[in-house]
Design a protein around this motif. Structure first.
Motif, short mmCIF file in Angstrom:
data_model
loop_
_atom_site.label_atom_id
_atom_site.label_comp_id
_atom_site.label_asym_id
_atom_site.label_seq_id
_atom_site.Cartn_x
_atom_site.Cartn_y
_atom_site.Cartn_z
N ASP A 1 0.87 -1.18 0.00
CA ASP A 1 0.00 0.00 0.00
C ASP A 1 0.90 1.23 0.00
N THR A 2 1.12 1.81 -1.19
CA THR A 2 2.08 2.92 -1.26
C THR A 2 1.54 4.21 -0.64
N GLY A 3 0.21 4.31 -0.52
CA GLY A 3 -0.37 5.49 0.14
C GLY A 3 0.16 5.63 1.56
N ALA A 4 0.45 4.49 2.22
CA ALA A 4 0.95 4.53 3.60
C ALA A 4 2.30 5.25 3.66
N LEU A 5 3.11 5.13 2.60
CA LEU A 5 4.40 5.83 2.57
C LEU A 5 4.19 7.35 2.52
N TYR A 6 3.25 7.78 1.66
CA TYR A 6 2.96 9.22 1.57
C TYR A 6 2.34 9.74 2.86
N ARG A 7 1.53 8.88 3.49
CA ARG A 7 0.93 9.27 4.77
C ARG A 7 2.01 9.41 5.85
N ALA A 8 2.99 8.50 5.85
CA ALA A 8 4.06 8.56 6.85
C ALA A 8 4.89 9.84 6.67
N ILE B 1 -1.50 6.98 10.99
CA ILE B 1 -1.58 7.72 9.72
C ILE B 1 -2.97 7.66 9.10
N ARG B 2 -3.92 7.04 9.80
CA ARG B 2 -5.26 6.84 9.20
C ARG B 2 -6.27 7.88 9.67
N THR B 3 -5.87 9.13 9.79
CA THR B 3 -6.83 10.17 10.20
C THR B 3 -7.20 11.03 9.00
N ILE C 1 -4.41 13.55 8.20
CA ILE C 1 -3.24 13.01 7.49
C ILE C 1 -3.62 12.67 6.04
N SER C 2 -4.86 12.23 5.81
CA SER C 2 -5.31 11.95 4.43
C SER C 2 -5.16 13.21 3.59
N MET C 3 -5.65 14.31 4.11
CA MET C 3 -5.64 15.56 3.35
C MET C 3 -4.21 16.07 3.20
N SER C 4 -3.44 15.94 4.28
CA SER C 4 -2.05 16.42 4.24
C SER C 4 -1.22 15.57 3.26
N ALA C 5 -1.46 14.26 3.23
CA ALA C 5 -0.73 13.38 2.30
C ALA C 5 -1.09 13.74 0.85
N SER C 6 -2.35 14.05 0.64
CA SER C 6 -2.77 14.40 -0.71
C SER C 6 -2.04 15.68 -1.16
N ARG C 7 -1.88 16.62 -0.22
CA ARG C 7 -1.21 17.89 -0.55
C ARG C 7 0.30 17.70 -0.72
N THR C 8 0.94 17.03 0.26
CA THR C 8 2.41 16.94 0.21
C THR C 8 2.90 15.95 -0.86
N SER C 9 2.02 15.02 -1.27
CA SER C 9 2.46 14.07 -2.30
C SER C 9 2.63 14.75 -3.66
N ALA C 10 2.16 15.99 -3.78
CA ALA C 10 2.34 16.73 -5.04
C ALA C 10 3.75 17.30 -5.15
N THR D 1 12.21 3.09 -2.71
CA THR D 1 11.64 2.13 -1.74
C THR D 1 10.61 1.24 -2.45
N GLN D 2 9.78 1.88 -3.27
CA GLN D 2 8.71 1.13 -3.95
C GLN D 2 9.31 0.20 -5.02
N GLN D 3 10.25 0.72 -5.80
CA GLN D 3 10.82 -0.10 -6.88
C GLN D 3 11.56 -1.31 -6.35
N ASN E 1 -6.90 17.23 -6.20
CA ASN E 1 -5.45 17.35 -5.92
C ASN E 1 -4.67 16.27 -6.66
N ASP E 2 -5.14 15.02 -6.50
CA ASP E 2 -4.37 13.88 -7.02
C ASP E 2 -4.32 13.87 -8.56
N THR E 3 -5.39 14.38 -9.18
CA THR E 3 -5.49 14.33 -10.64
C THR E 3 -4.83 15.53 -11.31
N ASN E 4 -4.78 16.64 -10.59
CA ASN E 4 -4.31 17.88 -11.23
C ASN E 4 -2.90 18.29 -10.87
N ARG E 5 -2.22 17.50 -10.04
CA ARG E 5 -0.84 17.89 -9.73
C ARG E 5 0.04 17.69 -10.98
N THR E 6 1.16 18.41 -11.01
CA THR E 6 2.02 18.36 -12.20
C THR E 6 2.83 17.06 -12.22
#
Ligand code: DC
Length: 220
Positions: free
Chosen positions: A32-39, A85-87, A90-99, A110-112, A178-183
């Motif tokens: 679950d790679t979302g957990a990495l962005y959440r961390a 990380i399941r709040t 953190i969901s919203m913050s991960a969505s923002r910082t993952s951009a 890590t993922q590869q 956020n997730d669809t429109n980031r560069t």
């Protein structure tokens, strides 16, 4: 050579539940790679790091994944933060910082590495497009925002102070945007991914469809 299955799609499409069911049936590791962005988001929040300092601070974040009895755990240093990380914050913050490109670069290897060393079902937003462009099978899992909000609402409704359906729907739409429109590495269906719309499907039906797609492609 390890077998790699990429599952991408928006928040709440059922990716993690379905990917867990499929990986249990195939005996693959579920990542679950979302957990990495959440961390990373938790690290940034806990240390009050400003946006401009995020790139230089990541070298100290020490985010890693571990597998205990085949179940993924995510760590900041030695600390298991998998549950924290399941709040919604953190969901919203991960969505923002993952951009932020530096965040994505930081988590890339890590993922590869996990996918190179193991048979994996990896879920996220850019697995089929960026992280594992040569994945053996790519699935794009989706459902309407209303159906995704309804599922989340039913999940949370039993808890005290749970958000309203309207609040959940609004959060889902914001994260989709956020997730669809980031560069950098936006959420999009890879050209060679198979689209599975789960709006009218049960979890079991969705898992069955995905197993069928995988067995047609890699013969498991
Ligand atoms: O899958 P999730 O909801 O736990 O992911 C949290 C956030 O992390 C999501 O809003 C977008 C980001 N993410 C990403 O950008 N790329 C991934 N591969 C996985 C998640």
């Amino acid at each position: 050579m390890s077998i790699n299955i990429a599952i991408d799609g928006p928040a709440g499409a059922g990716k993690s539940t379905i990917a867990k069911m499929v990986s249990a049936r195939l005996g693959y590791i579920y990542v679950d790679t979302g957990a990495l962005y959440r961390a990373v988001a938790l690290y940034i929040t806990e240390n009050n790091i400003s946006d401009s300092d995020i790139p230089s601070s990541l070298k100290n974040a020490d985010v890693s994944l571990g597998f205990i009895d085949g179940v993924q755990r995510v760590f900041l240093g030695d600390r298991d933060v998998s549950d924290m990380i399941r709040t919604p914050e953190i969901s919203m913050s991960a969505s923002r910082t993952s951009a932020i490109p530096a965040v994505r670069e930081y988590l890339f290897s890590t993922q590869q590495k996990i996918a190179l060393e193991n048979n994996v079902i990896m879920d996220g937003r850019d697995i089929g497009t960026v992280v594992l462009p040569n994945a053996d099978v790519k699935i794009f899992l989706t459902a309407t925002p209303e159906e995704r909000a309804k599922r989340r609402y039913m999940e949370l409704a039993v808890k005290p102070d749970s958000p309203s359906y309207e609040e959940i729907l609004s959060d889902i739409k914001k994260r989709d945007f956020n997730d669809t429109n980031r560069t950098t590495a936006p959420l999009r269906q890879a050209d060679d991914a198979v689209l599975v719309d789960t709006t009218k499907l049960t979890l079991e039906e969705s898992a069955d469809i995905i197993i069928k797609i995988i067995s047609e492609k890699v013969g498991v």
